[in-house]
Design an enzyme around this catalytic site. Structure first.
Site, PDB file in Angstrom:
ATOM      1  N   HIS A  96       0.857  -1.192   0.000  1.00  0.00           N
ATOM      2  CA  HIS A  96       0.000   0.000   0.000  1.00  0.00           C
ATOM      3  C   HIS A  96       0.892   1.240   0.000  1.00  0.00           C
ATOM      4  O   HIS A  96       1.987   1.227   0.583  1.00  0.00           O
ATOM      5  CB  HIS A  96      -0.913  -0.002   1.224  1.00  0.00           C
ATOM      6  CG  HIS A  96      -1.939   1.075   1.158  1.00  0.00           C
ATOM      7  ND1 HIS A  96      -1.684   2.365   1.529  1.00  0.00           N
ATOM      8  CD2 HIS A  96      -3.213   1.041   0.712  1.00  0.00           C
ATOM      9  CE1 HIS A  96      -2.769   3.099   1.339  1.00  0.00           C
ATOM     10  NE2 HIS A  96      -3.707   2.320   0.833  1.00  0.00           N
ATOM     11  N   GLU A 144      -3.867   2.998  -7.446  1.00  0.00           N
ATOM     12  CA  GLU A 144      -4.248   4.092  -6.538  1.00  0.00           C
ATOM     13  C   GLU A 144      -3.231   5.218  -6.636  1.00  0.00           C
ATOM     14  O   GLU A 144      -2.173   5.154  -6.020  1.00  0.00           O
ATOM     15  CB  GLU A 144      -4.194   3.595  -5.087  1.00  0.00           C
ATOM     16  CG  GLU A 144      -5.264   2.691  -4.636  1.00  0.00           C
ATOM     17  CD  GLU A 144      -5.384   2.723  -3.112  1.00  0.00           C
ATOM     18  OE1 GLU A 144      -4.400   2.507  -2.392  1.00  0.00           O
ATOM     19  OE2 GLU A 144      -6.492   2.994  -2.649  1.00  0.00           O
ATOM     20  N   ILE A 149      -5.320  10.025  -2.713  1.00  0.00           N
ATOM     21  CA  ILE A 149      -5.737   9.287  -1.514  1.00  0.00           C
ATOM     22  C   ILE A 149      -6.158  10.250  -0.407  1.00  0.00           C
ATOM     23  O   ILE A 149      -5.450  11.213  -0.095  1.00  0.00           O
ATOM     24  CB  ILE A 149      -4.601   8.360  -1.021  1.00  0.00           C
ATOM     25  CG1 ILE A 149      -4.398   7.205  -2.019  1.00  0.00           C
ATOM     26  CG2 ILE A 149      -4.893   7.819   0.372  1.00  0.00           C
ATOM     27  CD1 ILE A 149      -3.258   6.262  -1.673  1.00  0.00           C
ATOM     28  N   SER A 206     -11.379   6.441   3.554  1.00  0.00           N
ATOM     29  CA  SER A 206     -11.938   7.535   4.361  1.00  0.00           C
ATOM     30  C   SER A 206     -13.428   7.780   4.143  1.00  0.00           C
ATOM     31  O   SER A 206     -14.143   8.110   5.098  1.00  0.00           O
ATOM     32  CB  SER A 206     -11.151   8.821   4.109  1.00  0.00           C
ATOM     33  OG  SER A 206     -11.048   9.074   2.725  1.00  0.00           O
TER      34      SER A 206
HETATM   35  O1  G3P Z   1      -6.455   1.671   0.453  1.00  0.00           O
HETATM   36  C1  G3P Z   1      -7.360   2.600  -0.047  1.00  0.00           C
HETATM   37  C2  G3P Z   1      -6.949   3.978   0.277  1.00  0.00           C
HETATM   38  O2  G3P Z   1      -5.598   4.200   0.055  1.00  0.00           O
HETATM   39  C3  G3P Z   1      -7.778   5.007  -0.436  1.00  0.00           C
HETATM   40  O3  G3P Z   1      -7.967   6.021   0.499  1.00  0.00           O
HETATM   41  O4  G3P Z   1      -9.354   7.545   1.784  1.00  0.00           O
HETATM   42  O5  G3P Z   1      -8.937   7.971  -0.664  1.00  0.00           O
HETATM   43  O6  G3P Z   1     -10.429   6.090   0.065  1.00  0.00           O
HETATM   44  P1  G3P Z   1      -9.257   6.961   0.409  1.00  0.00           P
END
Ligand code: G3P
Length: 233
Positions: A96, A144, A149, A206
């Site tokens: 990650h 990602e 993020i 989140s």
């Molecule tokens: O592992 C998923 C995460 O990195 C994504 O974060 O808060 O943007 O959904 P978020």
């Protein structure tokens, strides 16, 4: 423990204060209720301390957020695949963006997960690293872009070319790898768009863990995941 099917909604609880102890269990049980209601696979990745308890209390797939590249032995404080298995998990996130590994360690972790019949969900950040990751044959690969993020700006709308590019690149290298996308996924519409772009689901944190009403958020995502999936087939 239920099998993984697609579309998949994977919920990474990270180490948010809203996901510790009883709250990890509460969030996992909500995910199970919505999974049962819509028949969509929803997997959860609680903090490691809460993993065994969550896995004992829910039927939906439970993942570790990280596994270290070691065999059982003198590795104080490390997370070992055999122990993740013993705790009742079905798999683990790998690499990650908040817990990056060296390439050799990614290979070792994927090997250790396979040896323990654990599902690997390899996280990558660009189309290029998705290509490299696909060559290592993870079960699932999530693309990602780290800059999105936690922003609430969904990758499926802000960077559709990254999602589409990763899906096509991975399919060319290793068609057995299932591709998810993540970063900023916040609504059902973001999920539907991700599936339209060819992803087989989403990885998010989140928008669910920090939501005032996590159940409402997840219901919207499950509904749109199904709708998007039906359009695909
Ligand atoms: O592992 C998923 C995460 O990195 C994504 O974060 O808060 O943007 O959904 P978020």
């Amino acid at each position: 423990m239920r099998k993984i099917s697609f579309p998949l909604i994977a919920l990474n609880f990270k180490t948010y204060a809203q996901a510790f102890g009883e709250n990890a269990l509460r969030l996992a049980k909500i995910a199970e209720e919505v999974s049962d209601q819509f028949g969509v696979t929803i997997a959860v990745a609680p903090p490691i301390i809460d993993l065994a308890r969550v896995a004992a209390e829910v039927e939906i797939p439970v993942f570790a957020q990280h596994v270290d590249p070691y065999e059982p032995g003198s590795h104080t404080g490390s997370i070992i695949a055999e122990d993740v298995k013993a705790a009742g998990a079905v798999g683990s996130l790998v690499n990650h963006s908040e817990h990056r590994l060296k390439l050799a360690d990614i290979g070792m972790v994927l090997k250790r997960l396979k040896e323990n019949k654990l599902i690997s969900l390899l996280c990558t950040d660009t189309v290029e690293t998705a290509k490299a990751g696909a060559a290592l044959s993870p079960d699932i690969l999530a693309i990602e872009p780290p800059e999105l993020i936690g922003t609430g700006i969904p990758v499926s709308k802000a960077k559709p070319e990254v999602v589409r590019g990763a899906v096509h690149a991975v399919q060319k290298i290793n068609p057995d790898v299932h591709v998810l996308c993540g970063a900023g996924i916040s609504t059902g519409d973001d999920v539907a768009r991700a599936i339209e772009l060819g992803a087989e689901g989403v990885l998010l944190a989140s928008a669910y863990v920090k939501a005032k009403d996590p159940k409402m958020v997840l219901i919207g995502m499950a509904r749109e995941a199904l709708r998007g999936w039906e359009k695909r087939i």
